[in-house]
Design a protein around this motif. Structure first.
Motif, PDB file in Angstrom:
ATOM      1  N   LYS A 258       0.850  -1.186   0.000  1.00 31.36           N
ATOM      2  CA  LYS A 258       0.000   0.000   0.000  1.00 31.36           C
ATOM      3  C   LYS A 258       0.891   1.243   0.000  1.00 31.36           C
ATOM      4  O   LYS A 258       1.839   1.336   0.790  1.00 31.36           O
ATOM      5  CB  LYS A 258      -0.919   0.033   1.223  1.00 31.36           C
ATOM      6  N   LYS A 259       0.545   2.173  -0.868  1.00 33.17           N
ATOM      7  CA  LYS A 259       1.379   3.362  -1.003  1.00 33.17           C
ATOM      8  C   LYS A 259       0.500   4.604  -1.205  1.00 33.17           C
ATOM      9  O   LYS A 259      -0.490   4.564  -1.938  1.00 33.17           O
ATOM     10  CB  LYS A 259       2.328   3.195  -2.193  1.00 33.17           C
ATOM     11  N   VAL A 260       0.864   5.695  -0.534  1.00 35.41           N
ATOM     12  CA  VAL A 260       0.169   6.978  -0.730  1.00 35.41           C
ATOM     13  C   VAL A 260       0.763   7.681  -1.943  1.00 35.41           C
ATOM     14  O   VAL A 260       1.973   7.834  -2.046  1.00 35.41           O
ATOM     15  CB  VAL A 260       0.297   7.885   0.510  1.00 35.41           C
ATOM     16  N   THR A 261      -0.106   8.088  -2.876  1.00 34.72           N
ATOM     17  CA  THR A 261       0.375   8.787  -4.069  1.00 34.72           C
ATOM     18  C   THR A 261      -0.357  10.116  -4.239  1.00 34.72           C
ATOM     19  O   THR A 261      -1.548  10.240  -3.938  1.00 34.72           O
ATOM     20  CB  THR A 261       0.179   7.936  -5.334  1.00 34.72           C
ATOM     21  N   LEU A 262       0.376  11.103  -4.704  1.00 35.47           N
ATOM     22  CA  LEU A 262      -0.198  12.399  -5.041  1.00 35.47           C
ATOM     23  C   LEU A 262      -0.429  12.536  -6.543  1.00 35.47           C
ATOM     24  O   LEU A 262      -0.976  13.543  -7.000  1.00 35.47           O
ATOM     25  CB  LEU A 262       0.733  13.521  -4.561  1.00 35.47           C
ATOM     26  N   ASP A 263      -0.007  11.509  -7.281  1.00 34.54           N
ATOM     27  CA  ASP A 263      -0.161  11.529  -8.733  1.00 34.54           C
ATOM     28  C   ASP A 263      -1.571  11.090  -9.109  1.00 34.54           C
ATOM     29  O   ASP A 263      -1.774  10.057  -9.758  1.00 34.54           O
ATOM     30  CB  ASP A 263       0.895  10.644  -9.392  1.00 34.54           C
ATOM     31  N   THR A 264      -2.549  11.893  -8.699  1.00 32.87           N
ATOM     32  CA  THR A 264      -3.951  11.597  -8.979  1.00 32.87           C
ATOM     33  C   THR A 264      -4.421  12.388 -10.193  1.00 32.87           C
ATOM     34  O   THR A 264      -3.785  13.373 -10.598  1.00 32.87           O
ATOM     35  CB  THR A 264      -4.840  11.960  -7.781  1.00 32.87           C
ATOM     36  N   ASN A 265      -5.537  11.999 -10.761  1.00 30.39           N
ATOM     37  CA  ASN A 265      -6.048  12.726 -11.922  1.00 30.39           C
ATOM     38  C   ASN A 265      -6.429  14.157 -11.550  1.00 30.39           C
ATOM     39  O   ASN A 265      -6.302  15.079 -12.355  1.00 30.39           O
ATOM     40  CB  ASN A 265      -7.260  11.991 -12.507  1.00 30.39           C
ATOM     41  N   GLU A 266      -6.882  14.336 -10.302  1.00 27.87           N
ATOM     42  CA  GLU A 266      -7.225  15.685  -9.841  1.00 27.87           C
ATOM     43  C   GLU A 266      -5.992  16.593  -9.801  1.00 27.87           C
ATOM     44  O   GLU A 266      -6.043  17.749 -10.234  1.00 27.87           O
ATOM     45  CB  GLU A 266      -7.865  15.628  -8.452  1.00 27.87           C
ATOM     46  N   ARG A 268      -3.295  16.080 -11.503  1.00 26.75           N
ATOM     47  CA  ARG A 268      -2.844  16.272 -12.887  1.00 26.75           C
ATOM     48  C   ARG A 268      -3.618  17.411 -13.551  1.00 26.75           C
ATOM     49  O   ARG A 268      -3.052  18.189 -14.310  1.00 26.75           O
ATOM     50  CB  ARG A 268      -3.029  14.967 -13.680  1.00 26.75           C
ATOM     51  N   PHE A 269      -4.905  17.486 -13.262  1.00 31.70           N
ATOM     52  CA  PHE A 269      -5.701  18.574 -13.810  1.00 31.70           C
ATOM     53  C   PHE A 269      -5.268  19.912 -13.202  1.00 31.70           C
ATOM     54  O   PHE A 269      -5.214  20.935 -13.881  1.00 31.70           O
ATOM     55  CB  PHE A 269      -7.183  18.320 -13.555  1.00 31.70           C
ATOM     56  N   LEU A 270      -4.952  19.892 -11.910  1.00 31.17           N
ATOM     57  CA  LEU A 270      -4.451  21.097 -11.247  1.00 31.17           C
ATOM     58  C   LEU A 270      -3.162  21.574 -11.922  1.00 31.17           C
ATOM     59  O   LEU A 270      -2.989  22.770 -12.177  1.00 31.17           O
ATOM     60  CB  LEU A 270      -4.197  20.805  -9.767  1.00 31.17           C
ATOM     61  N   LYS A 271      -2.280  20.641 -12.217  1.00 33.63           N
ATOM     62  CA  LYS A 271      -1.035  20.994 -12.904  1.00 33.63           C
ATOM     63  C   LYS A 271      -1.326  21.554 -14.291  1.00 33.63           C
ATOM     64  O   LYS A 271      -0.688  22.525 -14.738  1.00 33.63           O
ATOM     65  CB  LYS A 271      -0.143  19.756 -13.012  1.00 33.63           C
ATOM     66  N   PHE A 272      -2.302  20.984 -14.967  1.00 35.83           N
ATOM     67  CA  PHE A 272      -2.716  21.468 -16.280  1.00 35.83           C
ATOM     68  C   PHE A 272      -3.211  22.919 -16.193  1.00 35.83           C
ATOM     69  O   PHE A 272      -2.908  23.747 -17.050  1.00 35.83           O
ATOM     70  CB  PHE A 272      -3.817  20.556 -16.838  1.00 35.83           C
ATOM     71  N   ILE A 273      -3.970  23.244 -15.146  1.00 38.56           N
ATOM     72  CA  ILE A 273      -4.479  24.599 -14.963  1.00 38.56           C
ATOM     73  C   ILE A 273      -3.320  25.582 -14.782  1.00 38.56           C
ATOM     74  O   ILE A 273      -3.277  26.644 -15.406  1.00 38.56           O
ATOM     75  CB  ILE A 273      -5.425  24.656 -13.743  1.00 38.56           C
ATOM     76  N   VAL A 322       3.952  15.099 -10.622  1.00 38.06           N
ATOM     77  CA  VAL A 322       2.626  14.696 -11.103  1.00 38.06           C
ATOM     78  C   VAL A 322       2.668  14.551 -12.616  1.00 38.06           C
ATOM     79  O   VAL A 322       3.310  15.339 -13.316  1.00 38.06           O
ATOM     80  CB  VAL A 322       1.570  15.749 -10.673  1.00 38.06           C
ATOM     81  N   GLY A 323       1.959  13.545 -13.132  1.00 32.53           N
ATOM     82  CA  GLY A 323       1.988  13.242 -14.561  1.00 32.53           C
ATOM     83  C   GLY A 323       1.103  14.143 -15.401  1.00 32.53           C
ATOM     84  O   GLY A 323       0.564  15.154 -14.936  1.00 32.53           O
ATOM     85  N   GLN A 324       0.917  13.734 -16.655  1.00 26.96           N
ATOM     86  CA  GLN A 324       0.146  14.520 -17.608  1.00 26.96           C
ATOM     87  C   GLN A 324      -1.346  14.253 -17.455  1.00 26.96           C
ATOM     88  O   GLN A 324      -1.774  13.121 -17.247  1.00 26.96           O
ATOM     89  CB  GLN A 324       0.594  14.186 -19.045  1.00 26.96           C
TER      90      GLN A 324
END
Length: 568
Positions: A258-266, A268-273, A322-324
């Motif tokens: 089990k691992k905590v990740t910040l690379d979520t789609n939310e 990623r959208f924030l990074k896009f903004i 965070v990814g694309q």
């Protein structure tokens, strides 16, 4: 016998002369009512339009007030001079007339036009000089209330527009309706940037995260946790097992952690903004330099400051890992409800749509204080209701081809519908709603109509905005009956008229019935504690008619009253 003079006599408030004219303004001297700490300068300024004007000013300070009469006198020194006067307000301009000697005079009032006003003196058809006077409100504090009212109007209108956008446009829909103007984009970003920074800071403190399974094939001696997935993996790969003595042991196996990740789609959208804002800023900077105009160092510095801040979030926070972002039709509830994310999303909507607020409210001469106060009362009541109740629908904000349109106009009905989350009851706040009457139609400023569950009747409460105040001057009948300042008695009488005149025909009984549960005057006064002892406030408990003070610094009584009538 002659009547004794009443009030204060007219004095010379402003007197000056040039080599061509004498200029005088007379009126009541109310300078003592102005706190010098709350105003800028002398109350007026003078600009010279004609070269070589030798101007002598004899007055140090001159303060002007709404709804006061001022006598202007402009006299010429030479009979061959042709004098004329100009003011952008036609009513003021036409009050100044020429006499036989060629001099100008007249009595003017600035009415409710608060703020700066230009008096243009012309000699032989050309501007001689311009006197810019500052007109102060008499009923409210200029700095603390007037500026706050204007700020509240802007803030609440933008909030209504935000709510409208969030309910109307999906993320996919917005991509088809982007604003085209980079200057418009910059002006919006300039307006919201500090709030955007605050929201991004909140997110970086508590970013959205997920708990995910990390799968990895490891050597048997490194395997710390064997799960059902580990066993299934080995069942499909028997070659990974070796026999040692009487046991089969794996050479390697699948480990699930089990691992905590910040690379979520939310995120990623924030990074896009953030990247999209940074891209727009770079494009704006590039186009600005192509204009080849004299460089505005302040503008460039602000632009680069915006870009530096946005770039910091990309390179120095969790967003760098965070990814694309990949488009999804349905937006996550995180951007609708999570602290920080919901604010960033509404600012993104604002930037993408190109929020150009148009309408009567923004064409209005914002110095027209009585009308501004009327608009503010409706907008502020909405702001109070939005804190505790769910906004269901709103026809004060609409979309047209040129952006967001504010359909708030004197004489035109507007409605906002709310729902009480505790019991599901709905209520409507209307502006300029035409109420039923068998005689003359009634159109109060604000009507709150509440539908209670289990009852057929609708409870209508009228809140009429009146930019009027009776100061309870010493010796007046108002002071004798009420002791302290409050609403005008004629406005209270209007509330009685509303309750008597607004009726509907009950088809079951064939009789006309009153449908107004209460009617109240909203008026500009700040001392709520003192006003609680006023007879016209206590009358609310006895006959449901009275006055409620309402200003940016005086909303407590109104908030308590709204909670009471909605919750009772």
């Amino acid at each position: 016998m002659d009547l004794q003079p009443s009030g204060r006599p007219k004095e010379e408030l402003l007197y000056l002369e040039t080599d061509k004219i004498y200029f005088t303004i007379k009126g009541k001297n109310r300078n003592c009512e102005i706190d010098d700490k709350d105003v800028d300068g002398r109350g007026y300024s003078i600009s010279y339009e004609e070269k070589g004007v030798n101007l002598i000013v004899y007055t140090k300070k001159a303060y002007f007030f709404e709804y006061e009469n001022y006598e202007l006198l402009i006299e010429k020194k030479d009979k061959d001079i042709d004098l004329s006067f100009y003011h952008e307000n036609k009513d003021i301009r036409n009050k100044i007339t020429k006499n036989r000697s060629g001099s100008l005079s007249g009595i003017v009032t600035f009415k409710g036009e608060i703020g700066y006003s230009d008096l243009v003196i012309k000699v032989n058809g050309k501007d001689h000089f311009i006197i810019q006077v500052e007109v102060f409100p008499a009923k409210i504090d200029y700095r603390k209330d007037y500026i706050a009212i204007r700020s509240d109007v802007n803030e609440e209108i933008y909030n209504l527009a935000f709510d409208f956008l969030k309910r109307t446009y999906s993320l996919g829909g917005l991509s088809k309706h982007k604003g085209d103007s980079l200057s418009e984009y910059y002006s919006i970003l300039n307006y919201i940037f500090e709030k955007l920074k605050k929201a991004l800071k909140t997110i970086t403190t508590m970013p959205h995260h997920l708990l995910v399974n990390e799968r990895k094939v490891v050597s048997y001696h490194k395997l710390k946790n064997a799960t059902s997935e580990t066993i299934k993996w080995l069942e499909k790969r028997p070659e990974k097992l070796v026999k040692k003595k009487d046991k089969f042991l794996p050479v390697e196996a699948l480990e699930v952690r089990k691992k905590v990740t910040l690379d979520t789609n939310e995120n990623r959208f924030l990074k896009f903004i953030v990247k999209s804002i940074l891209f727009k800023l770079k494009e704006l900077r590039k186009r600005y330099f192509k204009l080849e105009r004299i460089e505005d160092s302040s503008f460039i510095s602000r632009l680069e400051g915006f870009a530096k801040t946005m770039n910091k979030y990309l390179t120095s926070t969790f967003l760098k890992d965070v990814g694309q972002y990949h488009f999804r039709e349905n937006l996550s509830m995180v951007f609708k409800m999570a602290v920080g994310y919901n604010d960033v999303y509404k600012y993104y909507l604002m930037l993408q749509k190109g929020l150009t607020l148009n309408g009567e409210l923004f064409r209005l001469n914002i110095k027209d204080l009585p009308l501004l106060y009327e608009y503010w009362c409706f907008i502020k009541i909405n702001g109070i209701l939005r804190k505790n109740y769910n906004l269901i629908s709103n026809d004060t904000v609409k979309v047209k081809n040129n952006g967001i349109f504010v359909a708030l106009k004197k004489g035109v009905e507007s409605k906002v519908v709310y729902e009480n989350p505790e019991n599901g009851e709905r209520f409507v706040l209307s502006y300029n709603s035409k109420m039923p009457s068998e005689t003359v139609g009634q159109k109060p400023d604000n009507v709150l109509a509440i539908d209670k569950i289990g009852e057929k009747a609708t409870y209508n409460y009228i809140f009429d905005a009146k930019y009027k105040l009776d100061g309870a001057s010493k010796g007046s009948s108002y002071e004798k009956h009420n002791k302290t300042p409050g609403p005008k008695e004629e406005d209270i009488n209007t509330m009685h008229r509303y309750r008597d005149a607004i009726v509907h025909n009950n088809e079951e009984t064939g009789r006309y019935e009153k449908i107004v549960s209460g009617a109240f005057v909203l008026f500009p006064y700040e001392d709520e504690e003192e006003y609680c002892e006023h007879p016209l406030y206590k009358s609310i408990d006895t006959v449901n008619i009275g006055g409620i003070p309402f200003l940016p610094r005086a909303t407590k009584l109104m908030e308590e009253f709204l909670r009471e009538i909605i919750g009772e």
